[in-house]
Design a protein around this motif. Structure first.
Motif, short mmCIF file in Angstrom:
data_model
loop_
_atom_site.label_atom_id
_atom_site.label_comp_id
_atom_site.label_asym_id
_atom_site.label_seq_id
_atom_site.Cartn_x
_atom_site.Cartn_y
_atom_site.Cartn_z
N GLY A 344 1.07 -1.16 -0.58
CA GLY A 344 -0.13 -0.17 -0.38
C GLY A 344 1.18 1.37 0.05
O GLY A 344 0.55 2.35 -0.79
N PHE A 345 1.42 1.67 0.96
CA PHE A 345 3.09 2.63 0.66
C PHE A 345 3.42 2.78 -0.95
O PHE A 345 3.89 3.58 -0.50
CB PHE A 345 3.90 2.51 2.01
CG PHE A 345 2.91 3.10 3.51
CD1 PHE A 345 2.48 3.59 3.86
CD2 PHE A 345 2.90 1.82 4.54
CE1 PHE A 345 1.92 3.96 5.01
CE2 PHE A 345 2.80 2.38 5.92
CZ PHE A 345 2.23 3.20 5.90
N LEU A 346 4.47 1.22 -1.13
CA LEU A 346 4.97 1.63 -1.76
C LEU A 346 4.08 2.40 -3.53
O LEU A 346 4.10 2.72 -4.60
CB LEU A 346 4.93 0.24 -2.97
CG LEU A 346 6.95 -0.17 -1.44
CD1 LEU A 346 6.41 -1.61 -2.42
CD2 LEU A 346 7.69 0.68 -2.04
N VAL A 347 2.53 1.46 -3.61
CA VAL A 347 1.54 2.33 -4.39
C VAL A 347 1.27 3.86 -4.20
O VAL A 347 1.04 4.46 -4.90
CB VAL A 347 0.22 1.26 -4.55
CG1 VAL A 347 -0.31 1.54 -5.84
CG2 VAL A 347 0.65 0.26 -4.81
N THR A 348 0.94 4.23 -3.25
CA THR A 348 1.04 5.27 -2.46
C THR A 348 2.33 6.34 -3.01
O THR A 348 2.03 7.95 -3.68
CB THR A 348 0.57 5.62 -1.44
OG1 THR A 348 -0.29 5.34 -0.45
CG2 THR A 348 0.85 7.21 -0.93
N VAL A 349 3.09 5.54 -2.94
CA VAL A 349 4.65 6.35 -3.87
C VAL A 349 4.55 6.88 -4.97
O VAL A 349 5.33 7.56 -5.36
CB VAL A 349 5.89 5.50 -2.99
CG1 VAL A 349 7.23 6.39 -4.10
CG2 VAL A 349 6.12 6.68 -1.56
N ILE A 350 4.33 5.74 -5.85
CA ILE A 350 4.20 5.10 -7.42
C ILE A 350 3.52 6.18 -7.59
O ILE A 350 3.57 7.12 -8.92
CB ILE A 350 3.99 4.27 -7.38
CG1 ILE A 350 5.03 3.13 -7.57
CG2 ILE A 350 3.65 3.95 -8.90
CD1 ILE A 350 4.95 1.27 -7.39
N ALA A 351 2.00 6.88 -7.35
CA ALA A 351 1.25 7.56 -7.46
C ALA A 351 1.47 9.33 -6.97
O ALA A 351 1.04 9.35 -8.34
CB ALA A 351 -0.46 7.30 -6.29
N SER A 352 2.04 8.99 -6.52
CA SER A 352 2.61 10.53 -5.67
C SER A 352 3.63 10.75 -7.24
O SER A 352 3.71 12.20 -7.68
CB SER A 352 3.15 11.09 -4.85
OG SER A 352 2.10 10.83 -3.38
N LEU A 353 5.08 9.95 -7.37
CA LEU A 353 5.72 10.62 -8.33
C LEU A 353 4.79 10.42 -9.51
O LEU A 353 4.93 11.16 -10.26
CB LEU A 353 6.53 8.83 -8.62
CG LEU A 353 7.26 8.61 -7.30
CD1 LEU A 353 8.44 7.18 -7.33
CD2 LEU A 353 8.25 9.83 -7.35
N PHE A 354 3.64 9.74 -10.02
CA PHE A 354 3.23 9.64 -11.57
C PHE A 354 2.74 11.18 -11.08
O PHE A 354 2.42 11.89 -12.46
CB PHE A 354 2.15 8.49 -11.97
CG PHE A 354 1.71 8.90 -12.87
CD1 PHE A 354 2.16 7.78 -14.27
CD2 PHE A 354 0.32 9.65 -13.04
CE1 PHE A 354 1.23 7.50 -14.98
CE2 PHE A 354 -0.41 9.96 -14.49
CZ PHE A 354 0.04 8.24 -15.55
N VAL A 355 1.75 11.69 -10.05
CA VAL A 355 1.62 13.34 -10.57
C VAL A 355 2.20 14.02 -10.40
O VAL A 355 1.76 15.29 -11.31
CB VAL A 355 0.09 12.85 -9.08
CG1 VAL A 355 0.12 14.38 -8.57
CG2 VAL A 355 -0.68 12.46 -8.48
N VAL A 356 2.97 14.04 -10.00
CA VAL A 356 4.59 15.13 -10.33
C VAL A 356 4.95 14.66 -11.23
O VAL A 356 5.04 16.12 -11.68
CB VAL A 356 5.40 15.18 -8.57
CG1 VAL A 356 6.92 15.52 -8.64
CG2 VAL A 356 4.37 15.31 -7.14
N PHE A 357 5.69 13.75 -11.65
CA PHE A 357 6.42 14.23 -12.87
C PHE A 357 5.78 13.25 -14.43
O PHE A 357 6.00 14.12 -14.78
CB PHE A 357 7.49 12.64 -12.68
CG PHE A 357 8.53 13.46 -11.86
CD1 PHE A 357 9.60 14.32 -11.96
CD2 PHE A 357 8.50 12.83 -10.09
CE1 PHE A 357 10.18 14.39 -10.38
CE2 PHE A 357 9.42 12.93 -9.11
CZ PHE A 357 10.13 14.21 -9.26
N VAL A 358 4.46 13.28 -14.27
CA VAL A 358 3.37 12.58 -15.50
C VAL A 358 2.67 14.35 -15.80
O VAL A 358 2.04 14.49 -16.04
CB VAL A 358 3.41 11.46 -15.49
CG1 VAL A 358 2.77 11.64 -16.62
CG2 VAL A 358 4.62 10.70 -15.42
N THR A 359 1.63 13.58 -14.41
CA THR A 359 -0.07 14.37 -14.44
C THR A 359 0.35 15.93 -14.69
O THR A 359 -0.01 16.57 -15.69
CB THR A 359 -1.00 13.80 -13.24
OG1 THR A 359 -0.93 12.64 -13.13
CG2 THR A 359 -2.24 14.74 -13.46
N ILE A 360 1.63 16.61 -13.56
CA ILE A 360 0.72 17.99 -13.67
C ILE A 360 1.76 18.49 -14.94
O ILE A 360 1.43 19.19 -15.06
CB ILE A 360 1.86 17.92 -12.02
CG1 ILE A 360 1.36 18.28 -10.72
CG2 ILE A 360 2.44 19.46 -12.26
CD1 ILE A 360 1.81 17.84 -9.47
#
Length: 717
Positions: A344-360
């Motif tokens: 769960g924590f690793l997926v949260t990290v991946i989600a945050s990385l995706f938001v910061v470096f891809v979605t934004i």
């Protein structure tokens, strides 16, 4: 009979799950309406976030109290009391719109939260203790699934309610809880069992009192810290005084707990490494959870949809959180809690990385949806089920209410502190919107040529070179507006004209990506129509001053011309007498002696003096000619000045016309720059979201690291 008992259990589960659903939905249901409520009640974002944090703060204070009271008097009645308080708070929250009172909303939300502090821990404890240990993961997974779905789908429900009833009727997002409350109360009194701890002990009144005061003081103090200006904010008495009060109260609370027969918080929890790790992870999960509060606004900004509509995108997040929560329960029963929570924590990290470096950097419907899928899975596998399991795994079953209440308390501290940091990121980005949007707009107001501007300038240039007028017009300057003129736009809030209207500043700060162009148009229309008249007035004042000076010159010249005309008339009378003389009569005598005294009396003394040395007719004609020349010069000068006055009057009247045309052209440029303005707004606000999800990234990494020190009771297969 067996079938009836099974039906009763199902109905009891429904009543408890409905309570969990109602308690959890309310945080999410407010999120898409947060900015709408702020604007309606005319408050800023940093104050507006209190409609959420006052809930988590009061919730945190009530959790251990409600849990302990439920241990003593039974879960049924404390649960129903909590439901009643929650429903009453919901009703009052909705009515606060009609009262137009943000204070009433905060008080009502506190009443809701006190009720919420009993709903979820009591319901969770009932599920966690009535199911056998081998099925506990599934049971808690069911609770976690309902909680997660409600908490996250609440945003979608909020958007739906706003669409149905309109953004001007946001009170209905609270009124929806009232019928659910009535339903639970109507059936709960008859069907719910009153599970309680048989060992009756004295309620820890002092512990409850000092815990409540300590928590409220600490969280209020921490909430008032401006994390973008920590140095100055920590010296504010709203911060240091309340933190100091909490520090003073804490040892008093510890002393009360040591003396209490049945302490509200079991201090032994903090001596147990496993429980301390669990509580630490609960605090971290609270920070991660608060990232979802901003998901609707993030989706609205990224996909460019109106405020209040972003809740629909949270459906994606809710679906995957709803899938992840029960799945995590099943996986815990099979593999143990540690690998599931780590995932769960690793997926949260991946989600945050995706938001910061891809979605934004690349905002679109696709990237937002992928982000929400990852965020939902991360929450589903980490938010409730694993931590509840870990707490129950390390505590006595008789203390399940209090244990889970303590867990929720610590998580609520995280959910209270996190928004104050996160909203500061959004507020900071919002403060940059106006200046950043300005960079994509023309920096100058372009004034079209003003009528007669070139003629007027040329006339003054000629006058400055004319010996007759050089002394009067050599230092006179006239604005050259014969071609397009650039007027710089720099509206300093502390300029001499006055400060910018706070309502106009608030208009920009309350904009979203769909309204920023329209609001920028309104902002500049107000600003230009407020401040440009001062510039126009300055120009007109100078022009009118010049017109007055010219008119005075014309008046003076007309006075001089009148004197010259009188002199010429008198000289012409004298001329007629001189023409009657014979040339021999000019024997060197003065011409004034050759005419009648009455004729000489018509002349001014200065003219007589001028003629005193004239002894010939030609000499006399030279004097007459000089005055006739002066008359011609004055006539010409008066004509030129009169024309110039007419031109300057026309110029004076045309200045506001051309400035107004320039304003309309500027506002048209704003409308035509819609794409650039929206891009700039989106990029600016997304920097605030970037910092928010860097926070959840940090929390996820920290949670994963802390979890390494936990030892699960159940061995991994």
């Amino acid at each position: 009979m067996k079938q009836n008992k099974k039906n009763n259990i199902v109905f009891i589960m429904i009543l408890y799950l409905l309570g969990i659903f109602m308690g959890a939905i309310d945080t999410g249901i407010v999120t898409p309406a947060r900015t709408i409520i702020q604007n309606t009640l005319e408050i800023d974002a940093q104050l507006g976030i209190w409609m959420i944090t006052i809930y988590t703060l009061s919730y945190a204070a009530s959790i251990p109290i409600m849990g302990k009271i439920a241990d003593k008097y039974g879960r049924k009645y404390i649960y129903l009391l909590s439901i009643t308080l929650f429903g009453l708070g919901s009703l009052l929250s909705g009515l606060s719109q009609f009262a137009g009172s943000f204070t009433m909303l905060l008080i009502s939300r506190s009443i809701q939260a006190i009720g919420g502090g009993g709903i979820i821990p009591i319901a969770t404890a009932e599920f966690g203790t009535t199911f056998p240990k081998e099925k506990r993961g599934i049971a808690l997974g069911l609770v976690g699934g309902v909680y997660g779905i409600a908490n996250i789908f609440g945003a979608s429900a909020g958007s739906l309610i706003l669409d149905i009833f309109g953004q001007s009727n946001w009170s209905f997002i609270f009124f929806i809880n009232v019928p659910i409350t009535i339903f639970i109360l109507a059936f709960g009194f008859f069907l719910l069992p009153n599970t309680k701890n048989e060992s009756v002990k004295k309620i820890d009144v002092f512990g409850i009192l000092f815990l409540t005061l300590t928590i409220l003081s600490l969280l209020y103090g921490l909430k008032n810290i401006d994390f973008l200006d920590i140095k100055n904010s920590i010296v504010d008495y709203h911060v240091w005084l309340f933190v100091l009060i909490a520090i003073i109260l804490f040892p008093i609370f510890l002393y009360a707990e040591k003396k209490a027969e049945d302490p509200v918080v079991n201090l032994a929890y903090f001596k147990n490494k496993q429980i301390v790790i669990t509580l630490t992870l609960s605090f971290i999960s609270g920070i991660i959870l608060m990232g979802t509060v901003f998901v609707p606004q993030f989706a609205e900004n990224s996909v460019r949809i109106a405020s209040g509509s972003g809740g629909y995108y949270v459906i994606v997040l809710g679906i995957f959180a709803g899938v992840g929560a029960p799945m995590s329960g099943r996986l815990i029963d099979k593999f143990g809690v540690k690998p599931v929570l780590s995932f769960g924590f690793l997926v949260t990290v991946i989600a945050s990385l995706f938001v910061v470096f891809v979605t934004i950097p690349n905002p679109s419907t696709l990237t937002v949806i992928v982000s929400l899928i990852f965020i939902g899975l991360g929450l589903g596998f980490s938010l409730g089920t694993p931590l509840n399991y870990m707490m129950l795994e390390n505590t006595n079953e008789k203390e399940s209410n209090s244990a889970l209440a303590t867990l929720s308390l610590i998580r609520s501290i995280g959910t209270t502190i996190a928004p104050s940091i996160m909203v500061a990121f959004i507020a900071s980005a919002g403060m940059l919107v106006q200046s950043n949007v300005t960079t994509v707009l023309p920096q100058d107001l372009t004034i079209p040529p003003v009528v007669y501007a070139s003629d007027i300038k040329q006339a003054f240039d000629d006058f400055s070179q004319n010996p007759q007028f050089s002394s009067e017009f050599s230092d006179f300057t006239f604005p050259d507006m014969s071609t397009d003129t650039s007027y710089p736009l720099s509206f300093d809030q502390s300029n001499s004209v006055g400060s910018l209207d706070p309502e106009m500043i608030a208009l920009i700060q309350s904009s979203d990506v769909t309204t920023i162009t329209e609001n920028t148009h309104v902002f500049y229309e107000y600003i230009l129509n407020t401040y440009i008249p001062y510039a126009v007035n300055g120009i007109q004042t100078g022009v009118e001053s010049g017109i007055d000076a010219l008119n005075q010159n014309i008046l003076d010249m007309n006075g001089a011309l009148f004197g010259i005309n009188m002199t010429i008339s008198s000289l012409q009378t004298m001329q007629s007498e001189l023409l009657l003389l014979d040339p021999s009569d000019y024997d060197g005598s003065k011409v004034t002696d050759l005419v009648s005294p009455s004729t000489v009396a018509l002349l001014s003394q200065s003219v007589v003096d001028q003629l005193s040395d004239v002894t010939t007719y030609d000499g006399f004609m030279a004097v007459l000619g000089s005055y006739q020349g002066q008359k011609i010069g004055l006539d010409s000068a008066i004509a030129q000045l009169t024309t110039l006055v007419d031109e300057m009057t026309a110029f004076d009247q045309d200045v506001p016309v051309e400035f107004n045309l320039a304003i309309q052209n500027y506002l048209t440029d704003i409308d035509q720059n819609k794409q650039a303005i929206e891009d700039t707004y989106q990029t600016t606000i997304n920097q605030g979201f970037r910092n928010i999800y860097l926070s959840t990234l940090t929390a996820g990494l920290l949670g994963f690291i802390v979890l390494r020190f936990y030892t699960s009771h159940k061995k991994e297969n």
